[in-house]
Design a protein around this motif. Structure first.
Motif, PDB file in Angstrom:
ATOM      1  N   UNK A  58       0.812  -1.219   0.000  1.00 42.43           N
ATOM      2  CA  UNK A  58       0.000   0.000   0.000  1.00 42.43           C
ATOM      3  C   UNK A  58       0.839   1.260   0.000  1.00 42.43           C
ATOM      4  N   UNK A  59       2.138   1.112  -0.244  1.00 44.92           N
ATOM      5  CA  UNK A  59       3.012   2.281  -0.314  1.00 44.92           C
ATOM      6  C   UNK A  59       2.833   2.990  -1.647  1.00 44.92           C
ATOM      7  N   UNK A  60       2.912   4.311  -1.610  1.00 49.96           N
ATOM      8  CA  UNK A  60       2.801   5.103  -2.835  1.00 49.96           C
ATOM      9  C   UNK A  60       4.159   5.318  -3.488  1.00 49.96           C
ATOM     10  N   UNK A  61       5.242   5.125  -2.704  1.00 49.41           N
ATOM     11  CA  UNK A  61       6.588   5.375  -3.212  1.00 49.41           C
ATOM     12  C   UNK A  61       7.514   4.241  -2.782  1.00 49.41           C
ATOM     13  N   UNK A  62       8.645   4.094  -3.457  1.00 54.85           N
ATOM     14  CA  UNK A  62       9.640   3.111  -3.014  1.00 54.85           C
ATOM     15  C   UNK A  62      10.188   3.490  -1.637  1.00 54.85           C
ATOM     16  N   UNK A 266      -6.436  -7.040  -3.909  1.00 59.57           N
ATOM     17  CA  UNK A 266      -6.438  -7.620  -2.556  1.00 59.57           C
ATOM     18  C   UNK A 266      -5.044  -7.584  -1.941  1.00 59.57           C
ATOM     19  N   UNK A 267      -4.057  -7.932  -2.735  1.00 52.41           N
ATOM     20  CA  UNK A 267      -2.676  -7.915  -2.240  1.00 52.41           C
ATOM     21  C   UNK A 267      -2.270  -6.492  -1.883  1.00 52.41           C
ATOM     22  N   UNK A 268      -2.583  -5.540  -2.752  1.00 52.66           N
ATOM     23  CA  UNK A 268      -2.229  -4.143  -2.505  1.00 52.66           C
ATOM     24  C   UNK A 268      -2.921  -3.615  -1.254  1.00 52.66           C
ATOM     25  N   UNK A 269      -4.214  -3.930  -1.081  1.00 51.84           N
ATOM     26  CA  UNK A 269      -4.980  -3.425   0.064  1.00 51.84           C
ATOM     27  C   UNK A 269      -4.468  -3.997   1.384  1.00 51.84           C
ATOM     28  N   UNK A 270      -3.949  -5.220   1.347  1.00 57.96           N
ATOM     29  CA  UNK A 270      -3.460  -5.852   2.575  1.00 57.96           C
ATOM     30  C   UNK A 270      -2.004  -5.531   2.873  1.00 57.96           C
ATOM     31  N   UNK A 271      -1.387  -4.714   2.011  1.00 55.33           N
ATOM     32  CA  UNK A 271       0.014  -4.358   2.224  1.00 55.33           C
ATOM     33  C   UNK A 271       0.980  -5.443   1.811  1.00 55.33           C
ATOM     34  N   UNK A 272       0.518  -6.350   0.965  1.00 58.41           N
ATOM     35  CA  UNK A 272       1.376  -7.445   0.519  1.00 58.41           C
ATOM     36  C   UNK A 272       2.373  -7.017  -0.549  1.00 58.41           C
ATOM     37  N   UNK A 276       5.683  -9.387  -6.225  1.00 62.52           N
ATOM     38  CA  UNK A 276       5.612 -10.846  -6.235  1.00 62.52           C
ATOM     39  C   UNK A 276       4.318 -11.320  -6.876  1.00 62.52           C
ATOM     40  N   UNK A 277       3.224 -10.595  -6.626  1.00 56.68           N
ATOM     41  CA  UNK A 277       1.946 -10.975  -7.227  1.00 56.68           C
ATOM     42  C   UNK A 277       1.968 -10.774  -8.738  1.00 56.68           C
ATOM     43  N   UNK A 278       2.640  -9.693  -9.199  1.00 54.13           N
ATOM     44  CA  UNK A 278       2.792  -9.501 -10.644  1.00 54.13           C
ATOM     45  C   UNK A 278       3.498 -10.714 -11.262  1.00 54.13           C
ATOM     46  N   UNK A 279       4.544 -11.182 -10.594  1.00 54.32           N
ATOM     47  CA  UNK A 279       5.275 -12.345 -11.110  1.00 54.32           C
ATOM     48  C   UNK A 279       4.390 -13.580 -11.085  1.00 54.32           C
TER      49      UNK A 279
END
Length: 350
Positions: A58-62, A266-272, A276-279
């Motif tokens: 859920x980060x907007x930046x690196x 779902x992954x983004x909302x949970x801070x995952x 890795x999900x893209x891969x």
């Protein structure tokens, strides 16, 4: 000095790697290929270690602190390493701009910095990009204009050992409708089909060898929806319908794409770990910025609701629910493309 991506690739063949590179612009194929050229040059110069930094969860930046620490830490495995920073929006923010500028003020001898961005305009440039330009190169892949496309195609054909007359080149340009990725794919196909034939390609031969890449297929329709282009969605759906396409032939890919976006959300909302999900979803680097923009447009519950609406459209197709499936599909994809169009889904609040 600002370079074209193709100019950067040529320089990489004739000069040592510089401390930093910025490659950005709205043409993903040219950005991807220029970045690949930097990676290839790094490997050719013995640089095998590579680290990638981008926004996750859920980060907007690196993680700028971690990036700065990486710049200052010695390599554990090699004498030099390539550090990649991916900025889909082309905006590092105040903290990121400072980290990049500080790096360029005194570049470590063992680090090559590669910054890529999917969006770019004159407003994106700043002290941080100027700093990269002073110690390295800045290459911007501006959108290819219609009158520039034939020349781009001709260069691409020559790079594959093919020669085509002007009318044949124009035919290919007309068929791909400005889509460089489609043009590149057709040229690769031509290189295989015309192998061993030294005769220039004329219009008749080009017409017989090249698929009609300009037709409105479901893949480009979904790209338009995910990329936030509602007008193009409506135009493509009209084209598909005019060609005699049937909604059942489209729904499999539509449902799959929405399920993929829902999983990412779902992954983004949970801070995952979104990378890795893209891969896991086998989404190429060149397509990830499209999904990121789509995820910013809708929250996770809405993506789940979109999947439910797709199921309702599928039931319309099978006669198990009332309604026009073409209209239902159009309203669904317009809602995906534009958050304001969600109100069209009055029967299924999302």
């Amino acid at each position: 000095m600002e370079l074209k991506p193709e100019q950067l690739a040529a320089r990489l063949e004739s000069e040592p790697l510089r401390p930093a590179y910025l490659i950005a612009g709205p043409e993903p194929l040219r950005v991807l290929e220029a970045a690949d050229a930097v990676r290839a040059a790094a490997r050719a110069q013995g640089i095998d270690e590579r680290e990638v930094f981008e926004a996750e969860g859920n980060q907007r930046e690196p993680d700028w602190a971690r990036l700065e620490a990486t710049f200052n830490a010695p390599s554990l495995f090699a004498s030099r390493r390539l550090v990649e920073l991916r900025l889909p929006t082309g905006k590092p923010g105040k903290d990121g701009a400072a980290v990049i500028a500080d790096f360029c003020a005194a570049p470590p001898a063992d680090v090559i910095l590669l910054v890529t961005a999917g969006e770019w305009s004159k407003k994106h440039a700043g002290k941080w990009s100027d700093a990269i330009g002073r110690v390295g190169h800045v290459a911007i892949a501006w959108a290819t204009k219609p009158h520039e496309l034939p020349e781009w195609i001709e260069r691409r054909l020559r790079s594959h050992g093919l020669v085509a007359d002007r009318d044949a080149v124009q035919l290919l340009a007309d068929r791909v409708e400005g889509n460089l990725l489609a043009a590149a794919q057709e040229i690769e196909k031509l290189a295989l089909l015309a192998r061993g034939d030294d005769a220039p390609l004329d219009v008749a031969r080009m017409h017989s060898l090249v698929a009609d890449a300009a037709r409105y297929d479901v893949f480009r329709l979904l790209d338009a929806a995910m990329n936030g282009e509602p007008a193009l969605v409506s135009r493509m759906l009209a084209g598909l319908r005019a060609e005699g396409a049937a909604v059942p032939a489209l729904m499999g890919m539509v449902v799959m794409e929405l399920q993929r976006a829902a999983a990412l959300a779902r992954v983004s909302a949970s801070g995952g770990n979104l990378s890795a999900e893209f891969k896991a979803q086998r989404i190429w680097d060149s397509k990830q910025s499209v999904y990121r923009r789509a995820l910013q447009r809708h929250a996770a519950p809405r993506w789940e609701a979109f999947v439910g609406v797709a199921g309702k459209v599928d039931r319309m197709v099978k006669g198990r629910a009332p309604g026009d499936p073409w209209l239902g599909l159009e309203r669904l994809l317009l809602a995906v493309a534009d958050a304001k169009a969600v109100r069209l889904l009055v029967a299924t609040p999302v």
